[in-house]
Design a protein around this motif. Structure first.
Motif, PDB file in Angstrom:
ATOM      1  N   ASP A   7      24.948  36.782  16.707  1.00  0.00           N
ATOM      2  CA  ASP A   7      24.043  37.039  15.583  1.00  0.00           C
ATOM      3  C   ASP A   7      22.634  36.552  15.899  1.00  0.00           C
ATOM      4  O   ASP A   7      21.643  37.229  15.585  1.00  0.00           O
ATOM      5  CB  ASP A   7      24.558  36.350  14.318  1.00  0.00           C
ATOM      6  N   PHE A  31      21.003  38.920  18.350  1.00  0.00           N
ATOM      7  CA  PHE A  31      20.579  40.156  17.679  1.00  0.00           C
ATOM      8  C   PHE A  31      19.225  39.957  17.005  1.00  0.00           C
ATOM      9  O   PHE A  31      18.347  40.828  17.070  1.00  0.00           O
ATOM     10  CB  PHE A  31      21.635  40.574  16.651  1.00  0.00           C
ATOM     11  N   SER A  32      19.034  38.792  16.373  1.00  0.00           N
ATOM     12  CA  SER A  32      17.757  38.510  15.714  1.00  0.00           C
ATOM     13  C   SER A  32      16.620  38.391  16.723  1.00  0.00           C
ATOM     14  O   SER A  32      15.491  38.825  16.460  1.00  0.00           O
ATOM     15  CB  SER A  32      17.861  37.218  14.895  1.00  0.00           C
ATOM     16  N   HIS A  75      16.228  42.306  18.111  1.00  0.00           N
ATOM     17  CA  HIS A  75      15.907  43.382  17.175  1.00  0.00           C
ATOM     18  C   HIS A  75      14.998  42.978  16.016  1.00  0.00           C
ATOM     19  O   HIS A  75      14.400  43.836  15.377  1.00  0.00           O
ATOM     20  CB  HIS A  75      17.209  43.965  16.602  1.00  0.00           C
ATOM     21  N   HIS A  76      14.890  41.673  15.727  1.00  0.00           N
ATOM     22  CA  HIS A  76      14.052  41.228  14.621  1.00  0.00           C
ATOM     23  C   HIS A  76      12.859  40.397  15.077  1.00  0.00           C
ATOM     24  O   HIS A  76      12.128  39.867  14.251  1.00  0.00           O
ATOM     25  CB  HIS A  76      14.882  40.426  13.617  1.00  0.00           C
ATOM     26  N   GLY A  77      12.688  40.285  16.386  1.00  0.00           N
ATOM     27  CA  GLY A  77      11.524  39.576  16.908  1.00  0.00           C
ATOM     28  C   GLY A  77      11.555  38.080  16.722  1.00  0.00           C
ATOM     29  O   GLY A  77      10.499  37.423  16.778  1.00  0.00           O
ATOM     30  N   LEU A  78      12.740  37.505  16.479  1.00  0.00           N
ATOM     31  CA  LEU A  78      12.824  36.057  16.309  1.00  0.00           C
ATOM     32  C   LEU A  78      12.395  35.352  17.585  1.00  0.00           C
ATOM     33  O   LEU A  78      12.822  35.690  18.675  1.00  0.00           O
ATOM     34  CB  LEU A  78      14.267  35.646  15.968  1.00  0.00           C
ATOM     35  N   ARG A  79      11.543  34.350  17.428  1.00  0.00           N
ATOM     36  CA  ARG A  79      11.102  33.547  18.564  1.00  0.00           C
ATOM     37  C   ARG A  79      11.639  32.139  18.390  1.00  0.00           C
ATOM     38  O   ARG A  79      11.423  31.510  17.348  1.00  0.00           O
ATOM     39  CB  ARG A  79       9.572  33.531  18.658  1.00  0.00           C
TER      40      ARG A  79
END
Length: 248
Positions: free
Chosen positions: A222, A225-226, A229-233
Motif C-alpha cells: 500500500d 502504491f502511494s 501513483h500518488h506522488g508520496l515522498r
C-alpha cells in the motif's frame, strides 16, 4: 529417476494445467497435512526478500505471515534462504527461537501465529543473488512439526519449483520476474523511485521503504502504491543542511 523425483513429477503434473498452479499446489499441500497449518509460497531473488513475489497463501494465517516478513525484512523465511536449510520455529513465545527476528515474532503473535516452519528450495551455487522458493507453514499453536508433515511440505515445495521452472521461457530472466512481477511490481517501482530521489542503493531504498511502512503501520504494498501513483515522498534522510536552511 529416483522414487522421490518420480513423486515430485507426478505431484507437479496434477497441478500443471491449473490456471493458478501455485495457488492450487499450496492449497493441496494444506489439505494433505495432518495438522491444521496455513501454507504460504514465496519466490525470492535474494535472501533479504528485497526482490520477492508471494505466489500464494492458503489459510487464515498465511497471508499475514507472508506480508509481515516482506514488510519487516526479517523472519524465518528469510533465515531459511540465508542458511539454505529449513527453519523450525516451534514456539514464537520462546526468545531463544525468535532471537534472530524478534519484531516479526511479536507482530506474528499479535495476529495469532504461534509457530512457523519454512522449507526452502534454493537454486544456484550459493551466491547472494540466487533464486529461492520457500514454502512456509503457519500454526496457531506452538509445537514441533511431525516428520510426516515435513515430508509433505518438502514434496509440495519441490513440486512447486518444478511447476515454476516448466512455466518459464528462455527469454525470461533467471529470477522469473517477467512472469511474477505483476504480483509485487509496485514495490520494485517504488524502490527504484526512492533510490533515484535519495541517491541510494537498491538495498538502502528497500530499507527506507520498510522503515517508513513500519513507522506508519501500513502494508509495504500500500505504501509503495502511494509512492508510485500518488506522488508520496518519504521524509528526506538526515544529512547536511540545505543552503537556504544553513546559518551564516
Amino acid at each position: 529417476m529416483t522414487g522421490h523425483r518420480v513423486e515430485t513429477v507426478l505431484l507437479a503434473s496434477r497441478h500443471a494445467d491449473h490456471p493458478a498452479p501455485a495457488r492450487s499446489i499450496t492449497r493441496a499441500c494444506r489439505e494433505a497435512l495432518d495438522a491444521p497449518y496455513s501454507v504460504g509460497l514465496t519466490l525470492a531473488a535474494d535472501a533479504a526478500l528485497a526482490q520477492r513475489a508471494s505466489l500464494a497463501a492458503d489459510g487464515p494465517l498465511a497471508e499475514r505471515g507472508e506480508a509481515l516478513q516482506i514488510n519487516l525484512g526479517e523472519g524465518p523465511c528469510i533465515q531459511a534462504l540465508r542458511r539454505h536449510a529449513p527453519v523450525f520455529a516451534t514456539d514464537l513465545d520462546d526468545p531463544e527461537v525468535t532471537r534472530s527476528w524478534p519484531v516479526f515474532a511479536a507482530q506474528a503473535r499479535a495476529h495469532g501465529i504461534r509457530s512457523v516452519f519454512t522449507v526452502p528450495v534454493v537454486n544456484g551455487p550459493g551466491t547472494a543473488g540466487q533464486t529461492g522458493l520457500v514454502l512456509s507453514l503457519y500454526g496457531d499453536r506452538p509445537g514441533r512439526l511431525s516428520d510426516a508433515d515435513l515430508e509433505t511440505a518438502r514434496a509440495h515445495a519441490h513440486a512447486a519449483e518444478l511447476l515454476l521452472l516448466s512455466t518459464l521461457t528462455p527469454e525470461e530472466d533467471e529470477a522469473a520476474w517477467g512472469l511474477l512481477l505483476p504480483v509485487d511490481a509496485v514495490i520494485h517501482q517504488a524502490t527504484g523511485m526512492i533510490s533515484y530521489r535519495h541517491g541510494l542503493s537498491t538495498d538502502q531504498a528497500v530499507a527506507l521503504l520498510r522503515a517508513h511502512a513500519h513507522l506508519c503501520d501500513v502494508d509495504l504494498t500500500d505504501l509503495s502504491f502511494s509512492v508510485v501513483h500518488h506522488g508520496l515522498r518519504l521524509p528526506e534522510l538526515a544529512g547536511p543542511p540545505s543552503p537556504e536552511n544553513s546559518g551564516p
